[in-house]
Design an enzyme around this catalytic site. Structure first.
Site, PDB file in Angstrom:
ATOM      1  N   GLU A  83      -4.769   7.716  -3.151  1.00  0.00           N
ATOM      2  CA  GLU A  83      -5.232   6.461  -2.577  1.00  0.00           C
ATOM      3  C   GLU A  83      -5.509   5.425  -3.674  1.00  0.00           C
ATOM      4  O   GLU A  83      -5.373   4.222  -3.452  1.00  0.00           O
ATOM      5  CB  GLU A  83      -6.483   6.728  -1.725  1.00  0.00           C
ATOM      6  CG  GLU A  83      -6.845   5.634  -0.746  1.00  0.00           C
ATOM      7  CD  GLU A  83      -5.818   5.386   0.359  1.00  0.00           C
ATOM      8  OE1 GLU A  83      -4.844   6.145   0.501  1.00  0.00           O
ATOM      9  OE2 GLU A  83      -5.991   4.378   1.077  1.00  0.00           O
ATOM     10  N   HIS A 103       0.837  -1.205   0.000  1.00  0.00           N
ATOM     11  CA  HIS A 103       0.000   0.000   0.000  1.00  0.00           C
ATOM     12  C   HIS A 103       0.874   1.259   0.000  1.00  0.00           C
ATOM     13  O   HIS A 103       0.730   2.125  -0.871  1.00  0.00           O
ATOM     14  CB  HIS A 103      -0.924  -0.034   1.224  1.00  0.00           C
ATOM     15  CG  HIS A 103      -1.835   1.144   1.331  1.00  0.00           C
ATOM     16  ND1 HIS A 103      -3.146   1.102   0.919  1.00  0.00           N
ATOM     17  CD2 HIS A 103      -1.632   2.406   1.782  1.00  0.00           C
ATOM     18  CE1 HIS A 103      -3.705   2.289   1.118  1.00  0.00           C
ATOM     19  NE2 HIS A 103      -2.801   3.109   1.644  1.00  0.00           N
ATOM     20  N   GLU A 104       1.782   1.340   0.954  1.00  0.00           N
ATOM     21  CA  GLU A 104       2.624   2.547   1.052  1.00  0.00           C
ATOM     22  C   GLU A 104       3.548   2.648  -0.160  1.00  0.00           C
ATOM     23  O   GLU A 104       3.840   3.750  -0.631  1.00  0.00           O
ATOM     24  CB  GLU A 104       3.423   2.560   2.358  1.00  0.00           C
ATOM     25  CG  GLU A 104       2.567   2.580   3.634  1.00  0.00           C
ATOM     26  CD  GLU A 104       1.540   3.710   3.705  1.00  0.00           C
ATOM     27  OE1 GLU A 104       1.772   4.766   3.089  1.00  0.00           O
ATOM     28  OE2 GLU A 104       0.494   3.522   4.359  1.00  0.00           O
ATOM     29  N   HIS A 139       1.695   4.368  -2.866  1.00  0.00           N
ATOM     30  CA  HIS A 139       1.776   5.824  -2.692  1.00  0.00           C
ATOM     31  C   HIS A 139       3.152   6.316  -3.148  1.00  0.00           C
ATOM     32  O   HIS A 139       3.279   7.335  -3.817  1.00  0.00           O
ATOM     33  CB  HIS A 139       1.604   6.197  -1.212  1.00  0.00           C
ATOM     34  CG  HIS A 139       0.191   6.163  -0.708  1.00  0.00           C
ATOM     35  ND1 HIS A 139      -0.819   6.902  -1.290  1.00  0.00           N
ATOM     36  CD2 HIS A 139      -0.388   5.501   0.338  1.00  0.00           C
ATOM     37  CE1 HIS A 139      -1.960   6.698  -0.609  1.00  0.00           C
ATOM     38  NE2 HIS A 139      -1.721   5.848   0.371  1.00  0.00           N
TER      39      HIS A 139
HETATM   40 ZN    ZN Z   1      -3.177   5.216   1.796  1.00  0.00          ZN
END
Ligand code: ZN
Length: 506
Positions: free
Chosen positions: A299, A269-270, A273
């Site tokens: 996101e 997830h990170e 980003h």
């Molecule tokens: Zn996030």
């Protein structure tokens, strides 16, 4: 000789870029505070950060910005809203006007209430006592109404606040898409909850040694294209991604020896980003064409890599042999199919941050609906916990018996973040819609993932999204890339397509 507007543009860009350099110094100190700082140094660090915040405020409200923008407003440089110079002028004008509209007394009152609010929230949550937090929550929404009124809006007060996170987006549009999503998702989640087929999630709760988790998480992040030449992964209590410069993106995670998913999927997830941040055009660093367009689009990048790629069967066809080697005791006897079902477990739960890919969106809907009602003063603050629980019952079929796991679970409202929640669900919706288009353009992605090929998708995202910075609004990007406005269809099709076979649904 340079014309007046060319000089003004250069001066405006230099000033803004230098502000970004200073802000990056602030971010470096803040990153260090959250990852490395010895406890006794906290007071000194807070003194540094306060000084920097004051310097940044002074630079951002410098009168010369208004003078430069006044020269630039009708200049040829502003003519094309979507080219880099037009984007610089349009976005800096928008930000500058926003700041001018908010009286200093209101800004200070908001900051003070947010600081008191977070403190009161922490205490109230620890004691499961909503009553002690309620007065500050009421005050926060009163101030947010004043903020929205000062900023101005056309249709809904909520628009003025949403604009801070999702520039140009309208409440009515988000509400329409999310209501359609709810209508399709509530019955799907109910069907899954009623299914007799369940994954064995104890697979993920065996012993997973921390060094092996770190190695595998780094391999995953590297495979999808997070550059460790231009980034780092460290440990914090609350994972985040921050950018300290065009070639310096920091992501963090936390490891749980008895739960595989939190670190591995948290890192994907990170890293998602981070890949967005690493893909922004470096030549525009610190200026709107070099910055992320909205929280929802940000996101979408993290969710796309975490869920659409990281929870796909094809991704694990590539990585599962490595995972079995890393954790021979935990996964050696577990088949890929058992593992794949376990990481795609869907079940109604009370806590948003622990929710699965499908039910997560219902957690967001509940907050989005409630905060609109609170902002419109349609619901007394004292009644919010009951309304919260009623909505959980209606959408997820479960009810919290404590406010700590109910209305008090998130920090956002206490920190004055109203209008932020929908960006999480928008991220899931954008991600699915982009993914469908990427497959149209690149062919089936599954076989590529199974071979460990993630670069085509990453390059597609870079070309279509990252490279544009803020040159297009989020809704313009969706329209430009997919030829259609945002819709709930793609996310529902993705979830049903994956979950129906796993849970034996029709
Ligand atoms: Zn996030």
């Amino acid at each position: 000789m340079k014309k007046d507007h060319e000089t003004a543009f250069d001066d405006l860009c230099r000033h803004t870029r230098e502000t970004a350099l200073l802000a990056a110094a602030e971010s470096a100190l803040a990153w260090d505070e959250r990852t490395m700082l010895p406890p006794a140094a906290a007071e000194f660090r807070s003194e540094q950060l306060t000084l920097l915040a004051g310097m940044l405020h002074a630079r951002r409200t410098d009168k010369r910005i208004g003078e430069w923008l006044a020269i630039l407003g009708d200049s040829p440089l502003a003519a094309n809203l979507h080219d880099p110079s037009g984007t610089v002028i349009r976005e800096l004008q928008r930000q500058y006007e926003r700041r001018l509209k908010l009286p200093q007394s209101l800004v200070e009152e908001l900051a003070r209430t947010a600081s008191l609010g977070q403190h009161a929230w922490e205490q109230a949550r620890a004691k499961d006592d909503y009553g002690t937090f309620a007065p500050l929550l009421a005050k926060t929404f009163e101030l947010k109404r004043a903020e929205a009124d000062a900023l101005g809006y056309q249709a809904a007060r909520y628009d003025a606040l949403l604009d801070d996170y999702e520039p140009g987006e309208r409440t009515a549009n988000v509400a329409r898409v999310l209501a359609s999503l709810r209508e399709a998702l509530v019955p799907l989640v109910a069907e899954i909850a009623a299914s007799k087929k369940k994954p064995d999630i104890s697979i993920l709760q065996r012993e997973f040694s921390l060094p092996a988790q770190e190695t595998l998480a780094r391999r995953g992040a590297e495979a999808i294209g997070f550059s460790f030449e231009r980034g780092r992964l460290d440990v914090t209590a609350h994972p985040f991604c921050t950018t300290l410069g065009p070639k310096d993106c920091r992501i963090t995670t936390r490891y749980d020896e008895r739960f595989f998913s939190s670190a591995f999927f948290g890192v994907l997830h990170e890293a998602g980003h981070g890949i967005y941040e690493q893909g922004l055009p470096a030549e525009w660093y610190g200026l709107p064409p070099g910055e992320a367009v909205s929280l929802g689009i940000h996101e979408s990048q993290s969710r796309l890599w975490e869920n659409l790629v990281g929870r796909s069967r094809a991704f694990w066809q590539h990585l599962y042999p490595d995972a079995q080697k890393a954790f021979p005791a935990a996964l050696g006897q577990t088949t890929l199919e058992e593992f794949y079902f376990a990481i795609n477990d869907v079940r109604p739960s009370l806590v948003r941050v622990e929710a699965d890919e499908a039910t997560y969106n219902l957690h967001i809907l509940i907050r989005f609906e409630l905060e609109q009602a609170m902002l419109a003063d349609e619901i007394p603050i004292a009644d919010v916990p009951a309304a919260w629980n009623d909505k959980y019952e209606e959408y997820l079929g479960i009810r919290s018996h404590s406010d700590a796991d109910g209305v008090l679970q998130d920090v956002h409202w206490s920190a004055g973040l109203v209008g932020y929640f929908p960006t999480y669900a928008l991220g899931n919706l954008y991600a699915s819609q982009f993914f469908v288009q990427a497959e149209k353009d690149l062919g089936a992605l599954g076989p590529q993932f199974a071979r460990g090929e993630f670069a085509p998708l990453r390059e597609w995202l870079n070309k279509n999204i990252h490279q544009h910075g803020q040159c297009y609004s989020a809704s313009d990007l969706v329209q430009k890339i997919t030829g259609k406005p945002l819709s709930h269809d793609h996310l529902i099709a993705h979830l049903r397509g994956k979950l129906a076979p796993l849970y034996g649904l029709n």
